[in-house]
Design a protein around this motif. Structure first.
Motif, PDB file in Angstrom:
ATOM      1  N   THR A 179       0.814  -1.217   0.000  1.00  0.00           N
ATOM      2  CA  THR A 179       0.000   0.000   0.000  1.00  0.00           C
ATOM      3  C   THR A 179       0.846   1.265   0.000  1.00  0.00           C
ATOM      4  N   ARG A 180       2.126   1.118   0.298  1.00  0.00           N
ATOM      5  CA  ARG A 180       2.998   2.306   0.348  1.00  0.00           C
ATOM      6  C   ARG A 180       3.783   2.528  -0.934  1.00  0.00           C
ATOM      7  N   PHE A 181       3.783   1.547  -1.838  1.00  0.00           N
ATOM      8  CA  PHE A 181       4.516   1.708  -3.099  1.00  0.00           C
ATOM      9  C   PHE A 181       3.808   2.703  -4.015  1.00  0.00           C
ATOM     10  N   ARG A 182       4.591   3.520  -4.691  1.00  0.00           N
ATOM     11  CA  ARG A 182       4.047   4.491  -5.626  1.00  0.00           C
ATOM     12  C   ARG A 182       4.810   4.446  -6.959  1.00  0.00           C
ATOM     13  N   ILE A 183       4.033   4.559  -8.048  1.00  0.00           N
ATOM     14  CA  ILE A 183       4.574   4.642  -9.407  1.00  0.00           C
ATOM     15  C   ILE A 183       4.235   6.031  -9.939  1.00  0.00           C
ATOM     16  N   PHE A 184       5.187   6.672 -10.591  1.00  0.00           N
ATOM     17  CA  PHE A 184       4.996   8.031 -11.092  1.00  0.00           C
ATOM     18  C   PHE A 184       5.018   8.005 -12.621  1.00  0.00           C
ATOM     19  N   ALA A 185       3.957   8.542 -13.226  1.00  0.00           N
ATOM     20  CA  ALA A 185       3.856   8.562 -14.684  1.00  0.00           C
ATOM     21  C   ALA A 185       3.093   9.808 -15.102  1.00  0.00           C
ATOM     22  N   SER A 186       3.340  10.255 -16.316  1.00  0.00           N
ATOM     23  CA  SER A 186       2.675  11.466 -16.778  1.00  0.00           C
ATOM     24  C   SER A 186       1.193  11.212 -17.001  1.00  0.00           C
ATOM     25  N   ARG A 187       0.423  12.268 -17.082  1.00  0.00           N
ATOM     26  CA  ARG A 187      -1.019  12.125 -17.285  1.00  0.00           C
ATOM     27  C   ARG A 187      -1.346  11.559 -18.673  1.00  0.00           C
ATOM     28  N   ASP A 188      -0.365  11.588 -19.587  1.00  0.00           N
ATOM     29  CA  ASP A 188      -0.565  11.045 -20.930  1.00  0.00           C
ATOM     30  C   ASP A 188       0.072   9.673 -21.101  1.00  0.00           C
ATOM     31  N   SER A 189       0.496   9.055 -20.009  1.00  0.00           N
ATOM     32  CA  SER A 189       1.103   7.728 -20.097  1.00  0.00           C
ATOM     33  C   SER A 189       0.043   6.698 -20.461  1.00  0.00           C
ATOM     34  N   HIS A 190       0.489   5.505 -20.836  1.00  0.00           N
ATOM     35  CA  HIS A 190      -0.427   4.459 -21.285  1.00  0.00           C
ATOM     36  C   HIS A 190      -1.205   3.873 -20.108  1.00  0.00           C
ATOM     37  N   PHE A 191      -2.456   3.508 -20.359  1.00  0.00           N
ATOM     38  CA  PHE A 191      -3.306   2.963 -19.292  1.00  0.00           C
ATOM     39  C   PHE A 191      -2.740   1.683 -18.689  1.00  0.00           C
ATOM     40  N   SER A 192      -1.820   1.022 -19.388  1.00  0.00           N
ATOM     41  CA  SER A 192      -1.254  -0.216 -18.851  1.00  0.00           C
ATOM     42  C   SER A 192      -0.454   0.030 -17.574  1.00  0.00           C
ATOM     43  N   VAL A 193      -0.056   1.274 -17.303  1.00  0.00           N
ATOM     44  CA  VAL A 193       0.640   1.561 -16.045  1.00  0.00           C
ATOM     45  C   VAL A 193      -0.326   1.352 -14.878  1.00  0.00           C
ATOM     46  N   ALA A 225       9.113  17.043  -7.309  1.00  0.00           N
ATOM     47  CA  ALA A 225       8.296  17.466  -6.170  1.00  0.00           C
ATOM     48  C   ALA A 225       7.377  16.348  -5.703  1.00  0.00           C
ATOM     49  N   GLU A 226       6.804  15.591  -6.650  1.00  0.00           N
ATOM     50  CA  GLU A 226       5.896  14.510  -6.279  1.00  0.00           C
ATOM     51  C   GLU A 226       6.627  13.389  -5.546  1.00  0.00           C
ATOM     52  N   ILE A 227       7.832  13.060  -5.995  1.00  0.00           N
ATOM     53  CA  ILE A 227       8.607  12.015  -5.318  1.00  0.00           C
ATOM     54  C   ILE A 227       8.983  12.479  -3.913  1.00  0.00           C
ATOM     55  N   THR A 228       9.410  13.740  -3.785  1.00  0.00           N
ATOM     56  CA  THR A 228       9.771  14.290  -2.475  1.00  0.00           C
ATOM     57  C   THR A 228       8.566  14.262  -1.541  1.00  0.00           C
ATOM     58  N   ARG A 229       7.410  14.645  -2.060  1.00  0.00           N
ATOM     59  CA  ARG A 229       6.190  14.668  -1.255  1.00  0.00           C
ATOM     60  C   ARG A 229       5.810  13.244  -0.814  1.00  0.00           C
ATOM     61  N   ALA A 230       5.971  12.284  -1.701  1.00  0.00           N
ATOM     62  CA  ALA A 230       5.629  10.911  -1.360  1.00  0.00           C
ATOM     63  C   ALA A 230       6.509  10.389  -0.234  1.00  0.00           C
ATOM     64  N   ARG A 231       7.807  10.641  -0.343  1.00  0.00           N
ATOM     65  CA  ARG A 231       8.720  10.154   0.704  1.00  0.00           C
ATOM     66  C   ARG A 231       8.407  10.815   2.048  1.00  0.00           C
ATOM     67  N   ALA A 232       8.082  12.092   2.003  1.00  0.00           N
ATOM     68  CA  ALA A 232       7.770  12.798   3.244  1.00  0.00           C
ATOM     69  C   ALA A 232       6.521  12.230   3.907  1.00  0.00           C
ATOM     70  N   ALA A 233       5.629  11.637   3.090  1.00  0.00           N
ATOM     71  CA  ALA A 233       4.397  11.051   3.621  1.00  0.00           C
ATOM     72  C   ALA A 233       4.586   9.592   4.024  1.00  0.00           C
ATOM     73  N   GLY A 234       5.816   9.099   3.993  1.00  0.00           N
ATOM     74  CA  GLY A 234       6.083   7.729   4.386  1.00  0.00           C
ATOM     75  C   GLY A 234       5.811   6.710   3.301  1.00  0.00           C
ATOM     76  N   LEU A 235       5.671   7.165   2.059  1.00  0.00           N
ATOM     77  CA  LEU A 235       5.436   6.276   0.930  1.00  0.00           C
ATOM     78  C   LEU A 235       6.761   5.870   0.281  1.00  0.00           C
ATOM     79  N   ILE A 236       6.720   4.846  -0.529  1.00  0.00           N
ATOM     80  CA  ILE A 236       7.934   4.302  -1.141  1.00  0.00           C
ATOM     81  C   ILE A 236       7.866   4.509  -2.655  1.00  0.00           C
TER      82      ILE A 236
END
Length: 488
Positions: A179-193, A225-236
């Motif tokens: 539940t803590r893992f996060r994947i970062f992709a652009s809003r135009d990335s493929h739905f398969s993500v 910024a999104e990666i930094t924010r995720a780590r600060a929230a205890g996400l991976i």
């Protein structure tokens, strides 16, 4: 004797039946004059439902005639120059010759004792693709069924590496870590993500959508910024997916800058180059994909911009050892003691076609430069098409092409947004019903747009003009109908 089995005793029958099939195909394609028949679902459904599958016809010629009515007569022909819809390419003849051998020999690429030389051909092509990317000798990979599977496997490997990164607590329950893992992709990335995140047990919410710039490319500063924010929230932060060729716009994320962000944060970088992978063999535009060599994994769809028949894709990783996250040993198949090159050790699939042979024959007959020239030609045409749209007051176009897609709409001066939203999907449906062209549609910022995807080197500027004239003609007719309805 079992007359229908392919073996040395039945070669005469095989040759005769294959000749009949080839003659029927050649004869049919010679008579194709447009990409689609224009038929609707009920008509085809009725013909298919009428076939009694428990009563064989027995005669191949009769079966081929029946096949015409349920398939060929209403097939969508990607080789026709006015097929402009999706990422479907016309296929090169050497690859079709390879299909003959792939299907008849029927090798399964999971283990050496089912494929032998096929195993080494695939491995050599993986090495070739890795070299084109710019990876070193430690790279490895495997052929897959398509970009969706390639992306899934890459993210599965990334998930395994994330467990080893130090961010995950080995004492924490697995379900909680997921539940803590996060994947970062652009809003135009493929739905398969998103689909991959769900399959991997992370959930759809695990994908963090990163905004894009005015050319629909991922913003690397906002990614940081999104990666930094995720780590600060205890996400991976598990992985970043950069796209080299978005489905709608053909946009290529700034790979080097995204790679810098990933390096700073120690995050796996996957490049989805399912569409843009053909740039690896371009003689004029290879620079557009610079930075791909810094990825940890890359998806390439050969059945898009390498002009191969479906299916033919690959996932390539910088470090072959990372593929251990997909390895499973079965005593009857690939025991740990086996000192053999078993491709199942690297694949999500077990039984797997020898699709690599298609690319092998293509490279050996045509060479990589010829494939790259085909792609360069369709990109050139996309720029011509953009000029036609930009200079025509009846059309709006979203962005200049990077690859070979054009997103645009029919909207003459004075036509409100809401009317354009109603008219453009109807234009597409009307064209589909006529069958003399096939175009796609999409939604941009909540608005309806049309789309050309150019992957046929035989398509010309005159073809684009003709289809745009058709769109204009239908669009004006529909506007007149709407005005008449409003007055009535």
């Amino acid at each position: 004797m079992r007359h229908h089995l392919f073996n040395a005793r039945n070669l005469d029958r095989y040759r005769d039946d294959m000749t009949s099939g080839l003659d029927a195909l050649v004869g049919h394609v010679a008579g194709v004059t447009q990409p689609f028949s224009g038929t609707g679902v009920p008509s085809v459904a009725h013909r298919v439902a009428e076939v009694d599958l428990d009563q064989p016809l027995g005669d191949l010629d009769a079966v081929i005639d029946e096949m015409r009515t349920v398939y060929l007569d209403d097939a969508v022909w990607f080789h026709e120059p006015r097929y402009l819809a999706h990422l479907n390419c016309p296929v090169v003849i050497p690859a079709l010759v390879a299909e003959l051998f792939v299907s008849a020999v029927n090798s399964s690429l999971d283990t050496w004792d089912q494929s032998a030389g096929g195993t080494l051909v695939e491995r050599r092509l993986v090495d070739w693709a890795a070299g084109r990317i710019g990876f070193g000798e430690e790279a490895d990979g495997v052929f897959t069924s398509g970009g969706t599977q390639s992306n899934l496997q890459a993210l599965l490997v990334a998930r395994g590496q994330a467990y080893l990164s130090g961010d995950a607590d080995p004492a924490e329950p697995l379900a909680q870590t997921l539940t803590r893992f996060r994947i970062f992709a652009s809003r135009d990335s493929h739905f398969s993500v998103q689909k991959s995140a769900n399959v991997l047990g992370l959930g759809l919410d695990a994908v963090v959508t990163v905004p894009t710039d005015d050319r629909h490319r991922m913003d690397p500063w906002l990614l940081d910024a999104e990666i930094t924010r995720a780590r600060a929230a205890g996400l991976i932060p598990m992985a970043v997916v950069a796209t080299a060729g978005t489905t709608d716009f053909g946009s290529i994320d700034p790979l080097n800058r995204v790679a810098d962000v990933c390096a700073d944060h120690g995050v796996w970088l996957h490049v989805d180059a399912a569409y843009g992978g053909g740039l690896l063999v371009s003689t004029r535009r290879r620079h557009l994909i610079d930075g791909v060599e810094r990825a940890d994994s890359v998806t390439i769809d050969f059945h898009k911009t390498f002009f191969q028949p479906v299916s033919s894709s690959a996932v390539i990783v910088r470090r072959g050892d990372d593929l251990r996250h997909v390895t499973y040993h079965a005593d009857y198949l690939n025991p740990r003691s086996a000192a053999l090159p078993n491709q199942v050790d690297k694949s999500l699939q077990t039984t797997r076609r020898f699709d690599a042979l298609k690319l092998w024959l293509t490279l050996r007959v045509m060479g990589a430069d010829a494939i790259g020239d085909y792609l360069d030609d369709v990109i050139d045409l996309a720029h011509v098409g953009h000029g036609l749209l930009r200079d025509d007051p009846d059309f709006e176009v979203v962005v200049a092409p990077t690859l070979s897609t054009l997103v645009f709409r029919f909207r003459p001066a004075g036509v409100p947004e809401g009317i354009a939203d109603e008219v453009n999907p109807r234009i597409r449906r009307t064209i589909a019903g006529r069958g003399n062209a096939v175009i796609a549609g999409t939604v941009v910022d909540g608005r309806a747009w049309l789309k050309f995807t150019l992957l046929n080197p035989e398509t010309t500027a005159d073809d684009l003009r003709a289809v745009l004239d058709l769109i204009r003609e239908i669009g004006r007719e529909l506007l007149d109908e709407l005005r008449a309805e409003a007055r009535g």
